[in-house]
Design an enzyme around this catalytic site. Structure first.
Site, short mmCIF file in Angstrom:
data_model
loop_
_atom_site.label_atom_id
_atom_site.label_comp_id
_atom_site.label_asym_id
_atom_site.label_seq_id
_atom_site.Cartn_x
_atom_site.Cartn_y
_atom_site.Cartn_z
N PHE A 111 -35.29 -7.24 25.13
CA PHE A 111 -33.95 -8.20 24.80
C PHE A 111 -33.81 -8.99 25.69
O PHE A 111 -33.81 -8.86 27.04
CB PHE A 111 -32.54 -7.26 24.19
CG PHE A 111 -31.48 -8.10 23.71
CD1 PHE A 111 -31.44 -7.96 22.55
CD2 PHE A 111 -30.55 -8.61 24.37
CE1 PHE A 111 -30.61 -8.65 21.65
CE2 PHE A 111 -29.85 -9.47 23.55
CZ PHE A 111 -29.48 -9.40 22.33
N ASP A 182 -32.56 1.08 28.65
CA ASP A 182 -31.44 0.78 27.95
C ASP A 182 -31.40 1.15 26.50
O ASP A 182 -32.58 1.33 25.82
CB ASP A 182 -31.82 -0.79 27.70
CG ASP A 182 -30.58 -1.68 26.81
OD1 ASP A 182 -29.96 -1.16 26.30
OD2 ASP A 182 -30.33 -2.84 27.28
N TYR A 207 -20.93 -0.99 20.26
CA TYR A 207 -20.46 -1.65 19.19
C TYR A 207 -21.66 -1.57 18.11
O TYR A 207 -21.45 -2.18 16.89
CB TYR A 207 -20.28 -3.22 19.37
CG TYR A 207 -21.42 -4.18 20.33
CD1 TYR A 207 -22.24 -4.46 19.56
CD2 TYR A 207 -21.01 -4.29 21.60
CE1 TYR A 207 -23.25 -5.05 20.43
CE2 TYR A 207 -21.92 -4.69 22.39
CZ TYR A 207 -23.11 -5.34 21.73
OH TYR A 207 -24.17 -5.79 22.65
N LYS A 208 -22.75 -1.15 18.41
CA LYS A 208 -23.75 -1.02 17.45
C LYS A 208 -23.72 0.39 16.66
O LYS A 208 -22.88 0.61 15.96
CB LYS A 208 -25.35 -1.05 18.26
CG LYS A 208 -25.47 -2.72 18.72
CD LYS A 208 -26.76 -2.80 19.53
CE LYS A 208 -26.71 -4.15 19.88
NZ LYS A 208 -27.87 -4.53 20.91
N ARG A 354 -34.30 -7.91 9.30
CA ARG A 354 -34.28 -6.59 10.06
C ARG A 354 -33.21 -5.68 9.33
O ARG A 354 -32.10 -6.45 8.76
CB ARG A 354 -33.60 -6.93 11.39
CG ARG A 354 -33.76 -5.70 12.46
CD ARG A 354 -33.22 -6.16 13.75
NE ARG A 354 -31.84 -6.53 13.77
CZ ARG A 354 -31.42 -6.51 14.98
NH1 ARG A 354 -31.64 -6.17 16.11
NH2 ARG A 354 -29.99 -7.13 15.16
#
Ligand SMILES: *Cc1c(COP(=O)(O)O)cnc(C)c1O
Length: 395
Positions: A111, A182, A207-208, A354
């Site tokens: 990312f 990560d 938050y995912k 996605r």
């Protein structure tokens, strides 16, 4: 427990939500809990809330809850800040552990913020460090005796490709490098066992897949034998051994709390703490199995109905996280057309559509319905409408 646990969530009618990998939905009970924290805790106890309502202990308490989901023992995880900051902290600590090495190794699929934080740290240190990125499949062989730290995201945010955490950690440590994982797309998505993996550091957001809400704080894990050795690069007052001594010089806390920086986001963490309760009822092995079954079903149906879409996720479930991505030239417009029809996924440049599979609130019927709507959008060219070309700031 039997999945799904749809009744645990406030999901809007008529929506198929395949974007829990980006922002998890609102769990029931969270709104009431936050309302109470605002009105009673903040409103009535005022400054007393720090002691009376347990606000100051919250980052460690919530960290332990997250720790249970990622195979981390009590006292090894603490919450705070954003994932970008936690990446910086872990990396800075890792480099300090290998002062005679100058290479940070990552992969080209990582990312961007993780890579940016590494570049920023390198510029700040101004001591000849380099960030080397190689293709994900080449990482293990690229680790050598120059490598100070290997910094990887277990599940690729774009393709869903999953690294072998145990194997790469072993390869890194055999070469004398420090391993940082990560877990942004792992925590709450699949089984993680940090103790078994043996990595020095792990970081992630909430938050995912953990449904902590927009802006929910991040976490950092430090392997317990290193807790007293890591040097916090961001020496904030709440990582001090005794913040309220107001000592002009910094002494780190004798615990993972040394990775705290400043005042915690209490309201945000209250939402997260409540959201995490539902995991007490979840068996991660069952969750993983179900997520793979749903993903496989989606792949089969989309490939049958949409020959123009190209699977960019690994076909082998063991090498995939909890998301499935397809490349399509008109992916952005197609995703907008899909969202207009109630199927929410997202788009990642340049051409990736996605879809996240979170069995907490998705079942086979949802997956079949989503695939059917996608097939219709592609087969009938429904994406070809100027309304679907406009880009918002967030895709
Ligand atoms: C989502 C994500 C981030 C986001 O970082 P924030 O600081 O929370 O905005 C960082 N890294 C990875 C790998 C991610 O998937």
């Amino acid at each position: 427990m039997t999945l799904p646990l749809k009744h645990f969530f406030e999901l809007p009618e008529g929506i198929l939500y395949l974007d829990g990998n980006s922002l998890g939905p609102l769990p029931k009970g969270v709104a009431e809990k936050v309302q109470a924290a605002v009105m009673q805790e903040w409103g009535e106890t005022l400054i007393g809330g720090w002691n009376q309502c347990g606000w100051m202990a919250q980052p460690g308490r919530v960290g332990d809850r997250v720790g249970r989901l990622i195979g981390a023992p009590e006292g090894s995880v603490v919450m705070g800040d954003t994932l970008s900051i936690k990446v910086f902290q872990a990396l800075a600590a890792a480099l300090a552990m290998r002062p005679d090495r100058r290479v940070i190794l990552s992969d080209t699929g990582n990312f961007p913020t993780d890579l940016y934080m590494a570049e920023g740290l390198i510029a700040l240190k101004n001591a000849g460090y380099t960030l080397r990125t190689v293709a994900p499949e080449d990482v293990a062989d690229a680790i050598d005796h120059q490598t100070a730290a290997v910094m990887l995201t277990e599940v690729d945010y774009r393709t869903g490709r999953k690294h072998d955490m145990t194997e790469i950690t072993r390869r890194a440590q055999d070469a004398g490098a420090v391993m940082i994982w990560d877990l942004a797309h792992s925590a709450g998505a699949l089984e993680v066992d940090l103790t078994a993996a043996g990595c020095e550091f792990a970081v992630g957001c909430t938050y995912k897949y953990l449904n902590g809400g927009p802006g929910a704080p991040a976490f950092i894990y430090v392997r317990p034998d290193l807790t007293l050795k890591v040097e916090p690069a961001l020496a904030g007052w709440l990582g001090h051994r005794a913040p309220f001594d107001f000592d002009p010089s910094y002494t780190p806390a004798p615990s993972v709390e040394r990775m705290r920086v400043g005042t915690p986001p209490v309201l945000q963490m209250t939402a997260l703490e409540e959201a995490l309760k539902l995991w007490d009822d979840v068996d991660m092995a069952e969750l993983r199995q179900t997520s793979l079954a749903l993903s496989e079903m989606f792949i089969a149906e989309v490939e049958a109905g949409c020959p123009d879409l190209q699977l960019v996720s690994p076909r082998d479930g063991a090498q995939r996280g909890s998301q499935v991505s397809f490349a399509f030239e008109h992916g952005y417009a197609a995703m907008q057309a899909l969202i207009a029809r109630g199927v929410i996924g997202d788009f990642r440049a340049p051409d990736v559509m996605r879809f996240g599979f979170t069995p907490l609130y998705l079942d086979e019927n949802d997956v079949r319905a989503a695939a059917a709507i996608l097939t219709e959008v592609i087969r009938d060219g429904l994406w070809d409408d100027p309304a679907y070309q406009r880009k918002g700031a967030v895709t």
